[in-house]
Design a protein around this motif. Structure first.
Motif, PDB file in Angstrom:
ATOM      1  N   ALA A  17       0.836  -1.209   0.000  1.00 48.30           N
ATOM      2  CA  ALA A  17       0.000   0.000   0.000  1.00 48.30           C
ATOM      3  C   ALA A  17       0.863   1.249   0.000  1.00 48.30           C
ATOM      4  CB  ALA A  17      -0.924  -0.012   1.213  1.00 48.30           C
ATOM      5  N   ALA A  18       1.884   1.283   0.861  1.00 51.12           N
ATOM      6  CA  ALA A  18       2.764   2.451   0.922  1.00 51.12           C
ATOM      7  C   ALA A  18       3.506   2.649  -0.393  1.00 51.12           C
ATOM      8  CB  ALA A  18       3.749   2.300   2.079  1.00 51.12           C
ATOM      9  N   GLU A  19       3.947   1.552  -0.991  1.00 48.91           N
ATOM     10  CA  GLU A  19       4.674   1.651  -2.261  1.00 48.91           C
ATOM     11  C   GLU A  19       3.754   2.142  -3.382  1.00 48.91           C
ATOM     12  OE1 GLU A  19       6.147  -2.281  -2.650  1.00 48.91           O
ATOM     13  OE2 GLU A  19       7.703  -2.043  -1.108  1.00 48.91           O
ATOM     14  N   ARG A  20       2.498   1.687  -3.374  1.00 43.63           N
ATOM     15  CA  ARG A  20       1.560   2.125  -4.417  1.00 43.63           C
ATOM     16  C   ARG A  20       1.304   3.628  -4.316  1.00 43.63           C
ATOM     17  NH1 ARG A  20      -2.436  -1.563  -4.151  1.00 43.63           N
ATOM     18  NH2 ARG A  20      -1.871  -2.535  -6.124  1.00 43.63           N
ATOM     19  N   VAL A  21       1.117   4.114  -3.107  1.00 52.01           N
ATOM     20  CA  VAL A  21       0.869   5.541  -2.923  1.00 52.01           C
ATOM     21  C   VAL A  21       2.103   6.358  -3.319  1.00 52.01           C
ATOM     22  CG1 VAL A  21       0.428   7.332  -1.203  1.00 52.01           C
ATOM     23  CG2 VAL A  21      -0.888   5.211  -1.146  1.00 52.01           C
ATOM     24  N   ALA A  22       3.271   5.876  -2.920  1.00 57.56           N
ATOM     25  CA  ALA A  22       4.508   6.600  -3.247  1.00 57.56           C
ATOM     26  C   ALA A  22       4.748   6.646  -4.751  1.00 57.56           C
ATOM     27  CB  ALA A  22       5.694   5.949  -2.539  1.00 57.56           C
ATOM     28  N   ALA A  23       4.304   5.617  -5.456  1.00 55.39           N
ATOM     29  CA  ALA A  23       4.534   5.553  -6.902  1.00 55.39           C
ATOM     30  C   ALA A  23       3.539   6.383  -7.697  1.00 55.39           C
ATOM     31  CB  ALA A  23       4.478   4.104  -7.369  1.00 55.39           C
ATOM     32  N   ALA A  24       2.432   6.772  -7.083  1.00 51.88           N
ATOM     33  CA  ALA A  24       1.413   7.553  -7.792  1.00 51.88           C
ATOM     34  C   ALA A  24       1.832   9.017  -7.833  1.00 51.88           C
ATOM     35  CB  ALA A  24       0.058   7.401  -7.100  1.00 51.88           C
ATOM     36  N   GLU A  25       2.231   9.515  -9.001  1.00 48.90           N
ATOM     37  CA  GLU A  25       2.775  10.863  -9.116  1.00 48.90           C
ATOM     38  C   GLU A  25       1.761  11.934  -8.743  1.00 48.90           C
ATOM     39  OE1 GLU A  25       4.371  11.423 -12.979  1.00 48.90           O
ATOM     40  OE2 GLU A  25       5.932   9.878 -12.761  1.00 48.90           O
ATOM     41  N   GLN A  26       0.475  11.652  -8.919  1.00 43.88           N
ATOM     42  CA  GLN A  26      -0.538  12.673  -8.672  1.00 43.88           C
ATOM     43  C   GLN A  26      -0.881  12.836  -7.196  1.00 43.88           C
ATOM     44  OE1 GLN A  26      -1.030   9.675  -9.971  1.00 43.88           O
ATOM     45  NE2 GLN A  26      -3.114   8.887  -9.666  1.00 43.88           N
ATOM     46  N   ILE A  27      -0.404  11.938  -6.350  1.00 50.43           N
ATOM     47  CA  ILE A  27      -0.716  11.986  -4.923  1.00 50.43           C
ATOM     48  C   ILE A  27       0.440  12.653  -4.169  1.00 50.43           C
ATOM     49  CG2 ILE A  27      -1.324  10.666  -2.860  1.00 50.43           C
ATOM     50  CD1 ILE A  27      -3.408  10.451  -5.058  1.00 50.43           C
ATOM     51  N   GLY A  28       0.137  13.671  -3.379  1.00 53.65           N
ATOM     52  CA  GLY A  28       1.145  14.297  -2.509  1.00 53.65           C
ATOM     53  C   GLY A  28       1.046  13.728  -1.107  1.00 53.65           C
ATOM     54  N   TRP A  29       2.189  13.571  -0.472  1.00 54.98           N
ATOM     55  CA  TRP A  29       2.210  12.936   0.849  1.00 54.98           C
ATOM     56  C   TRP A  29       3.239  13.635   1.720  1.00 54.98           C
ATOM     57  CZ3 TRP A  29       3.574   6.999   1.546  1.00 54.98           C
ATOM     58  CH2 TRP A  29       3.497   6.668   2.912  1.00 54.98           C
ATOM     59  N   VAL A  30       2.796  14.161   2.855  1.00 54.83           N
ATOM     60  CA  VAL A  30       3.677  14.789   3.831  1.00 54.83           C
ATOM     61  C   VAL A  30       3.606  13.996   5.131  1.00 54.83           C
ATOM     62  CG1 VAL A  30       4.062  16.824   5.285  1.00 54.83           C
ATOM     63  CG2 VAL A  30       3.505  17.100   2.862  1.00 54.83           C
ATOM     64  N   GLU A  31       4.759  13.702   5.688  1.00 58.06           N
ATOM     65  CA  GLU A  31       4.838  13.012   6.978  1.00 58.06           C
ATOM     66  C   GLU A  31       5.536  13.941   7.977  1.00 58.06           C
ATOM     67  OE1 GLU A  31       4.644   9.188   7.772  1.00 58.06           O
ATOM     68  OE2 GLU A  31       6.470   8.926   8.946  1.00 58.06           O
ATOM     69  N   VAL A  32       4.917  14.130   9.132  1.00 53.91           N
ATOM     70  CA  VAL A  32       5.481  14.960  10.191  1.00 53.91           C
ATOM     71  C   VAL A  32       6.031  14.047  11.278  1.00 53.91           C
ATOM     72  CG1 VAL A  32       4.988  16.693  11.965  1.00 53.91           C
ATOM     73  CG2 VAL A  32       3.902  16.867   9.712  1.00 53.91           C
ATOM     74  N   GLN A  33       7.305  14.192  11.582  1.00 57.83           N
ATOM     75  CA  GLN A  33       7.954  13.374  12.603  1.00 57.83           C
ATOM     76  C   GLN A  33       8.600  14.266  13.654  1.00 57.83           C
ATOM     77  OE1 GLN A  33      10.729  10.549  10.916  1.00 57.83           O
ATOM     78  NE2 GLN A  33       9.157   9.530   9.686  1.00 57.83           N
ATOM     79  N   SER A  34       8.734  13.741  14.867  1.00 60.56           N
ATOM     80  CA  SER A  34       9.366  14.491  15.952  1.00 60.56           C
ATOM     81  C   SER A  34      10.181  13.549  16.815  1.00 60.56           C
ATOM     82  CB  SER A  34       8.305  15.185  16.808  1.00 60.56           C
ATOM     83  OG  SER A  34       8.909  15.820  17.919  1.00 60.56           O
ATOM     84  N   ARG A  35      11.373  13.954  17.158  1.00 63.47           N
ATOM     85  CA  ARG A  35      12.201  13.114  18.020  1.00 63.47           C
ATOM     86  C   ARG A  35      11.682  13.093  19.454  1.00 63.47           C
ATOM     87  NH1 ARG A  35      17.809  16.660  18.514  1.00 63.47           N
ATOM     88  NH2 ARG A  35      16.878  18.578  19.333  1.00 63.47           N
ATOM     89  N   ASP A  36      10.802  14.030  19.821  1.00 59.50           N
ATOM     90  CA  ASP A  36      10.198  14.021  21.158  1.00 59.50           C
ATOM     91  C   ASP A  36       9.126  12.948  21.288  1.00 59.50           C
ATOM     92  OD1 ASP A  36      11.668  16.298  21.984  1.00 59.50           O
ATOM     93  OD2 ASP A  36      10.245  17.604  20.964  1.00 59.50           O
ATOM     94  N   ASP A  37       8.713  12.375  20.181  1.00 60.89           N
ATOM     95  CA  ASP A  37       7.612  11.408  20.169  1.00 60.89           C
ATOM     96  C   ASP A  37       8.181   9.996  20.090  1.00 60.89           C
ATOM     97  OD1 ASP A  37       5.314   9.975  19.839  1.00 60.89           O
ATOM     98  OD2 ASP A  37       4.819  10.773  17.859  1.00 60.89           O
ATOM     99  N   ILE A  38       8.303   9.325  21.238  1.00 56.70           N
ATOM    100  CA  ILE A  38       8.900   7.987  21.248  1.00 56.70           C
ATOM    101  C   ILE A  38       7.897   6.915  20.860  1.00 56.70           C
ATOM    102  CG2 ILE A  38      10.549   8.680  23.033  1.00 56.70           C
ATOM    103  CD1 ILE A  38       8.922   6.985  25.008  1.00 56.70           C
ATOM    104  N   VAL A  39       6.623   7.263  20.723  1.00 55.98           N
ATOM    105  CA  VAL A  39       5.616   6.278  20.345  1.00 55.98           C
ATOM    106  C   VAL A  39       5.610   6.054  18.836  1.00 55.98           C
ATOM    107  CG1 VAL A  39       3.155   5.689  20.511  1.00 55.98           C
ATOM    108  CG2 VAL A  39       4.246   6.959  22.344  1.00 55.98           C
ATOM    109  N   SER A  40       6.196   6.953  18.071  1.00 56.09           N
ATOM    110  CA  SER A  40       6.212   6.840  16.615  1.00 56.09           C
ATOM    111  C   SER A  40       7.584   6.359  16.142  1.00 56.09           C
ATOM    112  CB  SER A  40       5.893   8.195  15.988  1.00 56.09           C
ATOM    113  OG  SER A  40       6.915   9.135  16.301  1.00 56.09           O
ATOM    114  N   PHE A  41       7.663   6.100  14.832  1.00 60.61           N
ATOM    115  CA  PHE A  41       8.922   5.648  14.231  1.00 60.61           C
ATOM    116  C   PHE A  41       9.669   6.862  13.689  1.00 60.61           C
ATOM    117  CE2 PHE A  41       6.919   1.604  14.566  1.00 60.61           C
ATOM    118  CZ  PHE A  41       7.945   0.662  14.584  1.00 60.61           C
ATOM    119  N   TYR A  42      10.423   7.506  14.574  1.00 61.07           N
ATOM    120  CA  TYR A  42      11.189   8.691  14.199  1.00 61.07           C
ATOM    121  C   TYR A  42      12.380   8.285  13.344  1.00 61.07           C
ATOM    122  CZ  TYR A  42      14.290  12.741  14.871  1.00 61.07           C
ATOM    123  OH  TYR A  42      15.120  13.807  14.677  1.00 61.07           O
TER     124      TYR A  42
END
Length: 344
Positions: free
Chosen positions: A200-225
Motif C-alpha cells: 500500500a505504501a509503495e503504491r501511494v509513493a509511486a502515484a505521481e498525482q498523490i502528494g504525501w507529507v509526513e510529520v515526525q518528531s524526536r520528542d515522540d517515542i511512540v512513533s517511528f522517528y
C-alpha cells in the motif's frame, strides 16, 4: 478496552509470543531502537506490576504459613491477584498501560487478518474518497486531504492505496494529499505478515498525482522517528524550501519538535505522559509553531504551499499573526517571507 482483565492478559501474552516468534521485535530494534524500547517498556511495566503483587502475596503466605499451608496459599494468591489488579488500575492508568497493551494486541491481530470489519471500513472509506474526487470539479472542491495520526497513518495510506487500486486515475481530477503524523505505519510493515501494508505504501509513493507529507518528531517515542514509512530505512528530511507541489521525495518528511509546539510549562507538565505528547501533533498549541495541523486542514493556504516550506504557515505570517500579501515568483509560486521577517 472494555473487555475483562483476563481477556486483556490472554491477548497480551498471545501478542508478545507472536512478536517474538515472528522476529518482529528484532525488526523494530533494527529499524528504530527508540520504538523497540517503547514497545518493550509496556511489557516490562506489566511484569514489574505483577512481580510486585507476587512478592506481596509471597510475604503474606510466609506470614500466615503458621496457620496452615492451604490458608496461607489462598491468602497469598488473593493478595497477589488484588495487588496486580490494583496496580493495573493505578498507576497503570497513569501510564495508559491497558491502552498500550491493546494497541499491541490489535496490531498483531490486524496484520494477521483477524479484523475483517476494519478492512471493510478501509474499503468503504476508499469508495467514499473516489466518489468525492470524481465530483470535485462539480462541487467546487480544490483539494482533498486525508489525515492520519499514529495507527491512523497506516489506515489513511491503506485507504488511498485502495482507491488507487480501484481507479489508477484517482487524484487526477482533484488534488489528493495525505498528511501522516506520529506515524506507526512501520509497526505493521515490519511484521513478516505485513506485506499488504508495504505494498500500500509503495503504491501511494509511486502515484505521481498523490502528494504525501509526513510529520515526525524526536520528542515522540511512540512513533517511528527517522524511519521512512515506504522504504523502512533511514529518512531524508525535506529541504527548507521546495516548489509547491514538489513531491519527488515521497513522503516529504518534515521534522518538528513537540517542544516547539507548546510552551515550556505545558511541555514539562506532560513530559512523562508519552501518549499525550504523541497526540500533540494534531492538537492546538499555545505558541506559534512551525507545524500546525489546523493550518493544513482548514487554513488560508493550500496544502502544497504549506508543505513546501519547513516553517509551514508561519513562513507566510507577519509578526502580528496576519497573513501577509502573497508574493509570486516568475513561475507563479508563492514566495515565503525572508527568515528575518518570519513571525516568531
Amino acid at each position: 478496552m472494555g473487555r475483562s482483565v483476563w481477556s486483556h492478559m490472554k491477548g497480551s501474552v498471545r501478542a508478545m509470543a507472536d512478536m517474538v516468534s515472528s522476529g518482529t521485535i528484532a525488526n523494530y530494534f533494527r529499524s528504530s531502537r527508540r520504538y523497540g524500547l517503547f514497545f518493550l517498556f509496556t511489557y516490562m511495566l506489566l511484569a514489574v506490576f505483577w512481580g510486585l503483587a507476587a512478592a506481596a502475596g509471597f510475604l503474606v503466605y510466609q506470614w500466615l504459613a503458621a496457620f496452615g499451608t492451604v490458608f496461607a496459599t489462598v491468602a497469598g494468591l488473593a493478595v497477589t491477584l488484588a495487588g496486580g489488579l490494583l496496580l493495573m488500575r493505578w498507576p497503570g492508568r497513569r501510564f495508559r498501560l491497558k491502552q498500550s497493551l491493546d494497541l499491541a494486541e490489535f496490531s498483531v491481530d490486524f496484520v494477521r487478518g483477524r479484523h475483517p470489519e476494519v478492512e471493510a471500513r478501509i474499503r468503504a472509506f476508499a469508495d467514499r474518497l473516489r466518489a468525492v474526487e470524481a465530483e470535485a470539479a462539480a462541487q467546487g472542491i480544490d483539494e482533498i486531504i486525508v489525515a492520519g495520526h499514529s495507527l491512523g497513518a497506516m489506515l489513511a495510506v491503506s485507504a488511498v492505496a485502495a482507491a488507487l487500486a480501484a481507479d489508477p486515475a484517482f487524484g487526477t481530477r482533484a488534488r489528493v494529499r495525505i498528511l501522516t503524523l506520529g506515524s506507526t505505519t512501520a509497526k505493521f510493515a515490519l511484521h513478516p505478515a505485513g506485506g499488504r501494508f508495504r505494498e500500500a505504501a509503495e503504491r501511494v509513493a509511486a502515484a505521481e498525482q498523490i502528494g504525501w507529507v509526513e510529520v515526525q518528531s524526536r520528542d515522540d517515542i511512540v512513533s517511528f522517528y527517522k524511519v521512512n514509512p515506504v522504504t523502512l530505512g533511514p529518512v531524508s528530511f525535506a529541504p527548507v524550501l521546495l516548489p509547491p507541489g514538489e513531491y519527488s521525495l515521497k513522503p516529504l518528511i518534515r521534522h518538528v519538535e513537540i517542544r516547539q509546539m507548546i510552551s515550556p510549562a505545558i511541555y514539562r507538565r506532560h513530559w512523562f505522559d508519552v501518549m499525550r505528547l504523541h497526540c500533540q501533533c494534531f492538537l492546538a498549541g499555545d505558541i506559534r509553531s512551525t507545524h500546525d495541523f489546523y493550518a493544513y486542514v482548514c487554513g488560508p493556504l493550500s496544502f502544497d504551499v504549506l508543505a513546501s516550506h519547513t516553517n509551514s504557515l508561519r513562513a507566510y505570517l507577519l509578526p502580528d499573526g496576519t497573513l501577509r500579501p502573497l508574493v509570486y515568483d516568475a513561475a507563479g509560486c508563492i514566495l515565503p517571507l525572508p527568515e528575518s521577517e518570519t513571525a516568531a
